[in-house]
Each structure stands twice: as structure tokens, then as C-alpha cells.
Design a protein around this motif. Structure first.
Motif: not given
Length: 380
Positions: A241-265
Motif C-alpha cells: 500500500g501507500i506508506d506515510f512514515t517519518g516523525p510528523l506522520f507518527e504524531v499525526l497518526g497518534a493524535t488522530g489528526l491524520m486518519t483515513r476517515e478524515g481524508l475521505l471527508d
């Protein structure tokens, strides 16, 4: 959909400044532990087939689905199948692009074997095929034979440095006039391209429109978003699949600021700004390349994969960044008009445009995640 990692950081964060807490610092430092290991282990194995396959795993393929499975039960042979769970029914309804990815895999296996004193004879679809769908029949059967006279393929030297560079390219650096000649290494179909500024501007607009259609078509956009892997844990758990890794992506994922549901909105700021991030890729192309075949059978698509891998490796050798931009070649109704337009431009006398990509000078990018070889061996 391919997002520029750098720009996505800014757009999803929306200007938020994260507190430098110890917990977030720990999260940000996380990196995938296992997903990059196949790159380090390439060339290892107890016998020639394993060593060749350890390199073949690194082949480019659509959406990084890694759709290959191998049967090694017959000594000296590799039978390759498609993992039908890895197909892309919305963006690739006839699995043409998946088949091209399998062709990349087979060519890289052959290249690796040639550097190990092995001649590989590949028979595509030995039990037949369906041009409309891939099924349980073998994609290819490869026979390995030790042969001291086999000629090693020089492009193999660039395998570990090969990338699909999905970042914006440097628009201040034009490509040398001899770039296309260096990339003209196709052995099966017809290679073409342009670095002419006026033509590049037209292709930028065309590929931007194709991306817009893919993103604004709900079922094709969702197919990509469903394959997003956000942060180290997701990438290690599913290194396709399509990977998003690196320092800020870890934080965005952990804090719920980047989710698949949000990106579909599609009403969200992240979605709207994400379009700009995607267009930064098409808008910074400094050249385009393509492959055309006279036919469009499954063997033609396998042969296209071999050519596409070779062109990508030649670009790597030339220091040129390379990314497929084949959205206009996707065979679903919403893309039909651009599909016809593209063929009228590049194959006016008939044939099939199999691949389209952009080239330029880009930043250094990381290796794509990969499943280990043992995960791809059937009946192990």
C-alpha cells in the motif's frame, strides 16, 4: 492517489504547533522496524532461486501492492502466481497495471539471476490467460539453469538505488538533451518521451486533470485511501500500500489528526489542501516518458513490465527522478475521455499506451516498504 510527503505534513497539521512533550517526542522518533529489511537482505539465500527472488521483491508495482506469490516446490523452477487479494478493482479493473507490476518482478528476478551465473527462461501464462481478469492460473513459470556464459545485465547495478520518486521535482533544473536517449532501453515495446518545455507544459496539465478525476471519483479515491499506511506500526504490520512514515506522520497518526476517515471527508481542509500537494507533483514534471505496445495481451503486459523496470533503472543510472503517472490509462468510465485522448496522441495508428511517467531532478527519498520473501512463498 500519491501525496507529497513534505507538503502533506503542512496541510494536515493546518498550522498546528505540537507541544514538545516527551511522549510526542518518543512517538515522533519511531521508524518502521521490519518493512525496510528486505532491501538490506537482498542477495541472501540458500540457493540461486532464493537469491534472485530476494531482489525481485524490490520491483516497482502499482500502489505497492506486491501482488506476487511464488511456488518453489519443483527444484530449479519458480512458478509465479498473482495474489488476487492484492488487485485494484476500481483503478485497475482489468488488472492490466497489476500484470505490468508482475512483469517488473519477473525481469528483476531474471536480472539478479544473471549476476549469479544463472540463465532463466520465463514462460508467461503457461496454462493460458483471460485478458479481462487475472485468476488462479500461473502468471509465469521460470526455469533456472547454471550457465557460466550468461551475460550479467548492467542495469542490475542500480537496483538498490531505484525509487519511484513521489516528491515535487526541481523546476530550476532542466533535463539534459540526451536524457531520453539514455532512457531508451526498452526491449519489447516502443519507448517515447519529451523534455521540450512547451510539450511538458501540455503534459503537466493533462496529468493534473487525470489526477483530479481519480481523486474526485469516490470509488477510485477510496481505493487508494483504504491502502494508506499511516505511521510505523501500520507499515510494519502491512508493508504494502501507500506508506506515510517519518516523525510528523507518527504524531499525526497518534493524535488522530491524520486518519483515513478524515481524508475521505471531501469537505475537510485536509482534503482540499491535499489536492494542492498532489498537483505539486504533476506541476513540477520536467519531462515525460511512455511505453506503447502493438498488442494488449497478458504477455504484452508482462513484457511492458520488463521494459518499465529497465527504463526506471536507466533513469536511476542517469541520476534522474522517476514516477509513474498512469492515471489517464486507467480503464474505468470516468477516465474514458482522457484515455481516448492519450491514445490519440501517443498511439494514433493503433496499439496500447501501457505506461506514462514523469522525470526530473528530485530529492532523495526512502526505500518503499516490502513484505519479506517468506511471506510470498506458497506451500512453505
Amino acid at each position: 492517489m500519491t501525496l507529497s510527503r513534505r507538503k502533506t505534513l503542512a496541510l494536515i497539521g493546518g498550522g498546528v504547533i505540537f507541544a514538545a512533550t516527551a511522549s510526542l517526542g518518543t512517538v515522533a522518533a519511531r521508524q518502521p522496524r521490519t518493512a525496510a529489511l528486505p532491501w538490506a537482505f537482498a542477495g541472501q539465500g540458500e540457493e540461486p532461486r532464493y537469491r534472485a527472488l530476494s531482489y525481485a521483491l524490490l520491483a516497482p508495482n502499482p500502489h505497492n501492492r506486491q501482488p506476487w506469490l511464488v511456488d518453489l516446490r519443483t527444484p530449479g523452477e519458480v512458478t509465479v502466481y498473482v495474489d488476487t487479494a492484492k488487485l485494484l478493482p476500481h483503478t485497475d479493473p482489468f488488472s492490466r497495471q497489476i500484470t505490468i507490476g508482475l512483469g517488473c518482478f519477473l525481469e528483476l528476478m531474471r536480472m539478479a539471476a544473471s549476476h549469479d551465473g544463472q540463465r532463466v527462461t520465463i514462460t508467461p501464462f503457461p496454462e493460458g490467460f483471460d485478458d479481462r481478469a487475472l485468476d488462479a492460473r500461473p502468471v509465469a513459470r521460470a526455469v533456472f539453469v547454471a550457465d557460466a556464459t550468461v551475460t550479467p545485465d548492467p542495469l542490475f547495478a542500480h537496483v538498490l538505488d531505484r525509487r519511484s520518486n513521489k516528491e515535487p521535482y526541481d523546476v530550476s533544473r532542466t533535463l539534459p538533451a540526451d536524457t531520453l536517449a539514455k532512457l531508451s532501453v526498452a526491449q519489447n515495446g516502443s519507448f517515447g518521451g519529451t523534455v521540450d518545455a512547451e510539450e511538458v507544459a501540455e503534459w503537466r496539465a493533462f496529468t493534473r486533470e487525470a489526477l483530479r478525476i481519480e481523486i474526485e471519483t469516490p470509488h477510485t479515491y477510496k481505493e487508494s485511501v483504504d491502502l494508506f499506511r499511516i505511521g510505523r506500526a501500520e507499515v510494519d504490520a502491512s508493508p504494502d500500500g501507500i506508506d506515510f512514515t517519518g516523525p510528523l506522520f507518527e504524531v499525526l497518526g497518534a493524535t488522530g489528526l491524520m486518519t483515513r476517515e478524515g481524508l475521505l471527508d471531501t469537505s475537510s481542509q485536509a482534503y482540499k489542501a491535499g489536492l494542492d500537494a498532489v498537483y505539486a507533483n504533476t506541476d513540477t514534471a520536467m519531462g515525460f516518458v511512455w511505453l506503447v505496445t502493438s498488442g494488449n495481451s497478458r504477455p504484452d503486459q508482462i513484457a511492458t513490465g520488463a521494459d518499465w523496470l529497465r527504463v526506471n533503472l536507466a533513469a536511476t543510472a542517469a541520476g534522474v527522478a522517476f514516477q509513474p503517472l498512469s492515471q489517464a490509462l486507467q480503464e474505468y468510465p470516468e477516465m474514458a475521455a482522457l484515455y481516448r485522448d492519450l491514445h490519440a496522441r501517443l498511439a494514433p495508428d493503433g496499439g496500447t499506451v501501457q505506461m506514462l511517467g514523469r522525470i526530473g531532478f528530485g530529492p532523495e527519498v526512502a526505500q518503499s516498504p516490502r513484505w519479506p520473501l517468506e511471506a510470498k512463498i506458497m506451500n512453505a
